[in-house]
Design a protein around this motif. Structure first.
Motif, PDB file in Angstrom:
ATOM      1  N   LEU A  86       0.888  -1.071  -0.046  1.00  0.00           N
ATOM      2  CA  LEU A  86      -0.143  -0.025  -0.084  1.00  0.00           C
ATOM      3  C   LEU A  86       1.021   1.240   0.071  1.00  0.00           C
ATOM      4  CD1 LEU A  86      -2.502  -1.056   2.676  1.00  0.00           C
ATOM      5  CD2 LEU A  86      -2.708  -1.305   0.289  1.00  0.00           C
ATOM      6  N   VAL A  87       2.103   1.284   0.469  1.00  0.00           N
ATOM      7  CA  VAL A  87       2.749   2.529   0.675  1.00  0.00           C
ATOM      8  C   VAL A  87       3.529   2.629  -0.546  1.00  0.00           C
ATOM      9  CG1 VAL A  87       3.039   2.135   3.147  1.00  0.00           C
ATOM     10  CG2 VAL A  87       4.812   1.119   1.781  1.00  0.00           C
ATOM     11  N   SER A  88       3.805   4.063  -0.527  1.00  0.00           N
ATOM     12  CA  SER A  88       5.171   4.766  -1.569  1.00  0.00           C
ATOM     13  C   SER A  88       6.364   4.668  -0.877  1.00  0.00           C
ATOM     14  CB  SER A  88       4.517   5.989  -2.068  1.00  0.00           C
ATOM     15  OG  SER A  88       3.274   5.846  -2.443  1.00  0.00           O
ATOM     16  N   GLY A  89       7.261   4.125  -1.477  1.00  0.00           N
ATOM     17  CA  GLY A  89       8.661   3.989  -0.803  1.00  0.00           C
ATOM     18  C   GLY A  89       8.762   3.010   0.463  1.00  0.00           C
ATOM     19  N   ARG A  90       9.641   3.014   0.982  1.00  0.00           N
ATOM     20  CA  ARG A  90      10.143   2.236   2.136  1.00  0.00           C
ATOM     21  C   ARG A  90       9.340   2.674   3.582  1.00  0.00           C
ATOM     22  NH1 ARG A  90      14.040   4.240   5.457  1.00  0.00           N
ATOM     23  NH2 ARG A  90      15.055   2.253   6.042  1.00  0.00           N
ATOM     24  N   LEU A  91       9.251   1.791   4.344  1.00  0.00           N
ATOM     25  CA  LEU A  91       8.560   1.862   5.738  1.00  0.00           C
ATOM     26  C   LEU A  91       9.768   1.997   6.636  1.00  0.00           C
ATOM     27  CD1 LEU A  91       6.234  -1.082   6.038  1.00  0.00           C
ATOM     28  CD2 LEU A  91       5.583   1.364   5.812  1.00  0.00           C
ATOM     29  N   ALA A 113       7.372  -3.603  25.325  1.00  0.00           N
ATOM     30  CA  ALA A 113       8.129  -3.238  24.086  1.00  0.00           C
ATOM     31  C   ALA A 113       7.209  -2.331  23.271  1.00  0.00           C
ATOM     32  CB  ALA A 113       8.928  -4.310  23.310  1.00  0.00           C
ATOM     33  N   THR A 114       7.832  -1.370  22.603  1.00  0.00           N
ATOM     34  CA  THR A 114       6.983  -0.449  21.547  1.00  0.00           C
ATOM     35  C   THR A 114       8.059   0.227  20.508  1.00  0.00           C
ATOM     36  OG1 THR A 114       7.638   1.842  23.008  1.00  0.00           O
ATOM     37  CG2 THR A 114       5.654   0.440  23.582  1.00  0.00           C
ATOM     38  N   THR A 115       7.446   0.487  19.665  1.00  0.00           N
ATOM     39  CA  THR A 115       8.188   1.074  18.321  1.00  0.00           C
ATOM     40  C   THR A 115       7.026   1.769  17.606  1.00  0.00           C
ATOM     41  OG1 THR A 115       9.701   0.988  16.796  1.00  0.00           O
ATOM     42  CG2 THR A 115       8.059  -0.859  16.742  1.00  0.00           C
ATOM     43  N   THR A 116       7.339   2.445  16.247  1.00  0.00           N
ATOM     44  CA  THR A 116       6.498   2.884  15.465  1.00  0.00           C
ATOM     45  C   THR A 116       6.844   2.444  14.001  1.00  0.00           C
ATOM     46  OG1 THR A 116       7.805   4.894  15.401  1.00  0.00           O
ATOM     47  CG2 THR A 116       6.023   5.012  16.940  1.00  0.00           C
ATOM     48  N   VAL A 117       5.992   2.437  13.262  1.00  0.00           N
ATOM     49  CA  VAL A 117       6.169   2.095  11.952  1.00  0.00           C
ATOM     50  C   VAL A 117       5.537   3.511  11.110  1.00  0.00           C
ATOM     51  CG1 VAL A 117       5.410   0.937   9.882  1.00  0.00           C
ATOM     52  CG2 VAL A 117       5.724  -0.005  12.156  1.00  0.00           C
ATOM     53  N   SER A 118       6.418   3.975  10.110  1.00  0.00           N
ATOM     54  CA  SER A 118       5.866   5.268   9.368  1.00  0.00           C
ATOM     55  C   SER A 118       6.134   4.978   8.040  1.00  0.00           C
ATOM     56  CB  SER A 118       6.575   6.693  10.079  1.00  0.00           C
ATOM     57  OG  SER A 118       8.124   6.436   9.784  1.00  0.00           O
ATOM     58  N   GLY A 119       5.278   5.585   7.197  1.00  0.00           N
ATOM     59  CA  GLY A 119       5.560   5.593   5.780  1.00  0.00           C
ATOM     60  C   GLY A 119       4.740   6.679   4.868  1.00  0.00           C
ATOM     61  N   VAL A 120       4.751   6.575   3.663  1.00  0.00           N
ATOM     62  CA  VAL A 120       3.879   7.565   2.804  1.00  0.00           C
ATOM     63  C   VAL A 120       2.844   6.668   1.940  1.00  0.00           C
ATOM     64  CG1 VAL A 120       4.067   9.173   0.920  1.00  0.00           C
ATOM     65  CG2 VAL A 120       5.790   9.243   2.832  1.00  0.00           C
ATOM     66  N   VAL A 121       1.634   7.152   2.033  1.00  0.00           N
ATOM     67  CA  VAL A 121       0.438   6.649   1.404  1.00  0.00           C
ATOM     68  C   VAL A 121      -0.041   7.333   0.479  1.00  0.00           C
ATOM     69  CG1 VAL A 121      -1.087   6.910   3.117  1.00  0.00           C
ATOM     70  CG2 VAL A 121      -1.295   5.141   1.669  1.00  0.00           C
ATOM     71  N   THR A 122      -0.771   7.287  -0.701  1.00  0.00           N
ATOM     72  CA  THR A 122      -1.412   8.177  -1.437  1.00  0.00           C
ATOM     73  C   THR A 122      -2.891   8.163  -0.884  1.00  0.00           C
ATOM     74  OG1 THR A 122      -2.121   6.305  -2.889  1.00  0.00           O
ATOM     75  CG2 THR A 122       0.103   7.413  -3.506  1.00  0.00           C
TER      76      THR A 122
END
Length: 230
Positions: A86-91, A113-122
């Motif tokens: 679904l994303v444009s580019g890498r996570l 334990a925690t972290t985040t996932v970020s990315g770009v979507v249209t």
């Protein structure tokens, strides 16, 4: 003579100085044989947008830090598998953090334990990202930030520049008319602001998120303008 008065429109500050040399902001300062008018003009605007940067918080609990990390990694793999198409580019996934929770009346001590996932979507895939995060355990959709579409940044900067110069010229003409002067000459332009548009955050609600309702990325431009009135 030194005069200040409040001006409406575009947050302009004004000062008048007679027969004054310009400050050394230009290579070849020009002498004003009339009245020097100094304006500070600011313009704001927004850009078109067609993409969003999203952030998903991921967490997992376990009796020990190692077990919490193991479960977190399993959840990350599931989320990556759902988001990659679904994303444009890498996570982007930063290293996780662990910390103790519970203890006392809250129950036995555990590790989280925690972290985040970020990315770009249209825009076309925004709802699929929301649903992917909503149906997985330990996921927290933290919102979207609208990103400017290609070419809109330069178009906005050019538009703000035209508006600022037009507003400065209008205010200079009004001031010259008030003083009974006929000639208005622009002597100096000093840009004091701008830069890339600021992404605007938009917190999405599952099943009701409309990307076209998101605040558009914004930007501002500030000009210091010197005019000679004669």
């Amino acid at each position: 003579m030194f005069l200040r008065r409040p001006l409406s429109l575009a947050a302009i500050s004004l000062s008048l100085l007679p027969l004054t040399w310009l400050q050394p902001a230009q290579a070849r300062p020009e002498r004003c044989s009339g009245t020097l008018l100094q304006l500070q003009v600011q313009q704001n605007g927004t850009t078109d947008f067609d993409r969003f940067r999203f952030n998903v918080g991921v967490e997992a609990d376990g009796p020990t830090g190692a077990e919490a990390i193991t479960l977190l990694n399993a959840r990350l793999e599931s989320l990556r598998g759902a988001l990659q198409p679904l994303v444009s580019g890498r996570l982007t996934v930063p290293a996780p953090n662990t910390y103790p929770i519970g203890g006392g009346p809250a129950g036995p001590k555990r590790q989280r334990a925690t972290t985040t996932v970020s990315g770009v979507v249209t825009k076309a895939n925004y709802n699929a990202v929301i649903q992917a995060a909503a149906r997985m355990p330990g996921m927290n959709l933290q919102g979207f930030s609208a990103l400017p579409s290609s070419g809109s940044e330069a178009a906005l900067q050019a538009k703000l520049m035209r508006q600022a110069l037009a507003e400065g010229g209008r205010q200079a003409k009004v001031t010259a008319d008030a003083l009974g002067l006929k000639q208005v000459q622009l002597l100096r332009i000093d840009q004091r602001g701008g830069g890339g548009p600021r992404p605007m955050p938009y917190l999405a609600a599952a099943r009701s998120f409309n990307p076209d309702e998101a605040p558009a990325p914004s930007n501002s431009l500030s000009l210091a303008l010197d005019y000679c009135l004669q």
